[in-house]
Scaffold this active site. Structure first.
Site, mmCIF file in Angstrom:
data_model
loop_
_atom_site.group_PDB
_atom_site.id
_atom_site.type_symbol
_atom_site.label_atom_id
_atom_site.label_comp_id
_atom_site.label_asym_id
_atom_site.label_seq_id
_atom_site.Cartn_x
_atom_site.Cartn_y
_atom_site.Cartn_z
ATOM 1 N N CYS A 151 0.869 -1.188 0.000
ATOM 2 C CA CYS A 151 0.000 0.000 0.000
ATOM 3 C C CYS A 151 0.905 1.236 0.000
ATOM 4 O O CYS A 151 0.787 2.131 0.838
ATOM 5 C CB CYS A 151 -0.968 0.013 1.175
ATOM 6 N N ALA A 152 1.843 1.254 -0.956
ATOM 7 C CA ALA A 152 2.997 2.160 -0.917
ATOM 8 C C ALA A 152 2.726 3.570 -1.421
ATOM 9 O O ALA A 152 3.449 4.496 -1.054
ATOM 10 C CB ALA A 152 4.142 1.554 -1.732
ATOM 11 N N ALA A 153 1.731 3.753 -2.293
ATOM 12 C CA ALA A 153 1.509 5.086 -2.871
ATOM 13 C C ALA A 153 1.154 6.076 -1.771
ATOM 14 O O ALA A 153 0.448 5.711 -0.823
ATOM 15 C CB ALA A 153 0.407 5.022 -3.927
ATOM 16 N N PRO A 154 1.664 7.321 -1.868
ATOM 17 C CA PRO A 154 2.418 7.926 -2.975
ATOM 18 C C PRO A 154 3.929 7.744 -2.907
ATOM 19 O O PRO A 154 4.656 8.356 -3.685
ATOM 20 C CB PRO A 154 2.055 9.405 -2.843
ATOM 21 N N LYS A 202 6.970 6.593 2.294
ATOM 22 C CA LYS A 202 7.656 5.636 3.166
ATOM 23 C C LYS A 202 8.652 4.790 2.369
ATOM 24 O O LYS A 202 9.695 4.405 2.897
ATOM 25 C CB LYS A 202 6.626 4.774 3.897
ATOM 26 N N ASP A 223 1.114 -1.220 -4.735
ATOM 27 C CA ASP A 223 -0.151 -0.549 -4.420
ATOM 28 C C ASP A 223 -1.220 -1.052 -5.377
ATOM 29 O O ASP A 223 -0.938 -1.364 -6.538
ATOM 30 C CB ASP A 223 -0.017 0.973 -4.537
ATOM 31 N N ASP A 260 -2.880 -6.296 -5.451
ATOM 32 C CA ASP A 260 -3.809 -6.309 -4.321
ATOM 33 C C ASP A 260 -3.124 -6.987 -3.139
ATOM 34 O O ASP A 260 -2.614 -8.106 -3.269
ATOM 35 C CB ASP A 260 -5.075 -7.077 -4.731
ATOM 36 N N ASP A 274 1.148 -0.432 5.312
ATOM 37 C CA ASP A 274 0.533 0.881 5.572
ATOM 38 C C ASP A 274 -0.917 0.750 5.114
ATOM 39 O O ASP A 274 -1.281 1.158 4.020
ATOM 40 C CB ASP A 274 1.298 1.954 4.793
ATOM 41 N N CYS A 297 -3.315 5.517 9.407
ATOM 42 C CA CYS A 297 -3.508 6.917 9.824
ATOM 43 C C CYS A 297 -4.933 7.066 10.369
ATOM 44 O O CYS A 297 -5.631 8.028 10.095
ATOM 45 C CB CYS A 297 -3.218 7.888 8.686
#
Length: 428
Positions: free
Chosen positions: A253-256, A259, A276, A302, A321, A374
């Protein structure tokens, strides 16, 4: 560049968020391309401001208009809100705010309603003091949807008001200094040379908080990759992931890409796979890697089906993330309050659970998985990790809470950071 009516543009954008469920982060950038540089910030302020204080604007309209605007006149409803916001929350001279807002009706092709808009805004000016006193006693004064207030009150009986207050503030601008180019103190000196001030934080070794937000173009060496915009709480993930040179690391889930690039700043010789599900958002990962002069293996995939994009590959460290309600970053994205629904929380918790179960087999024995969100909601955070530990015999919690109350929860505004949750898991 042709002069645009910012008030009508803001009204249309706010309508798309509230009525159509569109994200402001998708709507606003194309609109900002149409206006001059000096107007970009004002357009953003009007959109963010109205969405931050939406219940107040709705309440005022209910007091000053006998019936709401509907159908093709609906944009005028939001234009009046833009008018209220300027009069209440900006330093724009009232005569200019009124004139520009009324003129917005012409752009929206409703010139016959100029008199109505003018009348409502002037009536508000006359009654402002008593209206605001009445609003301060209303149940709308917290500026949050009822479902979210109930969840916050349940989860944080003694802290929910502080969370709500933090959510309603403008956020500070945090930066991350690229340690491969400068030490934090060296870059801070460059910032001062550029006549800007910043503050450091002991808990975040690469972080600087600007005294006041600034355009990235004004930051020394931004285009050369010397510095990145990233909240301090997001930087805190690395405290628990502890990337090392030579590690094979998955950023899920790296975008943007904030990290991903932080991992490579700390461990330039690590091999990183950034994944992502959203192909469009992956373009931001490529952009960030390019600006910082870094390389990573970037894939669309996914998180629930890692076999499709990494086969049986295993990693020394995994950062999840996780997709979440984003209830910890409302001050940065006030539209979240109106885009999220109560039912979303259980759906997100289920998705997070499926991702954790799917990627755990891809962590090497002795490896570290950091789960981060978050969000401030326990269903996505401590409860999520407690349930995972219960069903996963070879997972152990480290340095982040206790098995009965796992994880570290940062609340919005605490030490000026966003709301963020971290849990560090070791595979036995």
């Amino acid at each position: 560049m042709k002069k645009q009516n910012l008030r009508s543009m803001a009204a249309s954008a706010i309508e798309k968020v509230v009525e159509q469920g569109q994200s402001l982060s998708n709507i606003l950038p194309p609109l900002q391309q149409k206006v001059s540089d000096k107007d970009k910030a004002l357009l953003q302020e009007l959109c963010f401001g109205v969405l931050r204080t939406l219940p107040q604007q709705e309440w005022l309209i209910s007091k000053l208009m006998s019936r709401p605007m509907t159908g093709k006149q609906r944009t005028i409803h939001y234009l009046i809100m833009v008018g209220f916001y300027q009069l209440l929350h900006t330093r724009i001279p009232p005569h200019a705010a009124l004139a520009e807002t009324v003129e917005g009706a012409v752009v929206i092709k409703r010139p016959q309603l100029k008199g109505l808009i003018n009348g409502v805004l002037r009536q508000f000016q006359r009654q402002q003091e008593e209206l605001l006193a009445e609003f301060a006693d209303s149940d709308k004064r917290f500026l949050h949807p009822e479902w979210l207030l109930k969840r916050l009150q349940k989860a944080y009986p003694s802290k929910w008001e502080a969370i709500v207050e933090a959510n309603n503030q403008r956020p500070p601008m945090w930066l991350r200094v690229n340690r491969n180019h400068h030490t934090r103190d060296e870059w801070l000196a460059l910032l001062e040379t550029a006549e800007m001030n910043g503050f450091t934080h002991d808990a975040y070794p690469d972080a600087i908080r600007l005294a006041s937000p600034a355009p990235v173009q004004a930051l020394p060496g931004f285009e050369q990759g010397w510095v990145t915009v990233q909240d301090a709480s997001a930087q805190g993930c690395m405290t628990y992931l502890e990337p090392q040179n030579g590690d094979h690391i998955l950023d899920l889930c790296a975008a943007p890409g904030g990290k991903t690039t932080h991992i490579l700043e700390i461990a330039p010789k690590a091999s990183v796979m950034a994944v992502d599900v959203d192909e469009q958002r992956l373009s931001r990962v490529y952009d960030n890697l390019k600006r910082l002069g870094m390389k990573a293996e970037v894939k669309q995939g996914d998180g629930r089906t890692p076999g499709e994009w990494c086969g049986d590959e295993q990693f020394d460290r995994i950062l999840v993330d996780a997709p979440c309600s984003a209830t910890g970053v409302i001050r940065r994205h006030p539209d979240i309050k109106w885009l999220r629904r109560d039912r979303d929380i259980n759906e997100l918790a289920q998705l997070q659970s499926e991702i954790l179960d799917a990627v755990w087999p891809h962590l090497k024995p002795g490896g570290t998985l950091v789960y981060a969100t978050c969000s401030v909601l326990p269903e996505e955070n401590s409860q999520q990790i407690a349930a995972f530990l219960k069903r996963t015999s070879n997972a152990t919690l480290r340095t982040t809470g206790t098995p009965d109350k796992p994880g570290v929860q940062n609340l919005p505004g605490a030490e000026d950071g966003d709301g963020f949750f971290y849990a560090k898991l070791i595979k036995e």
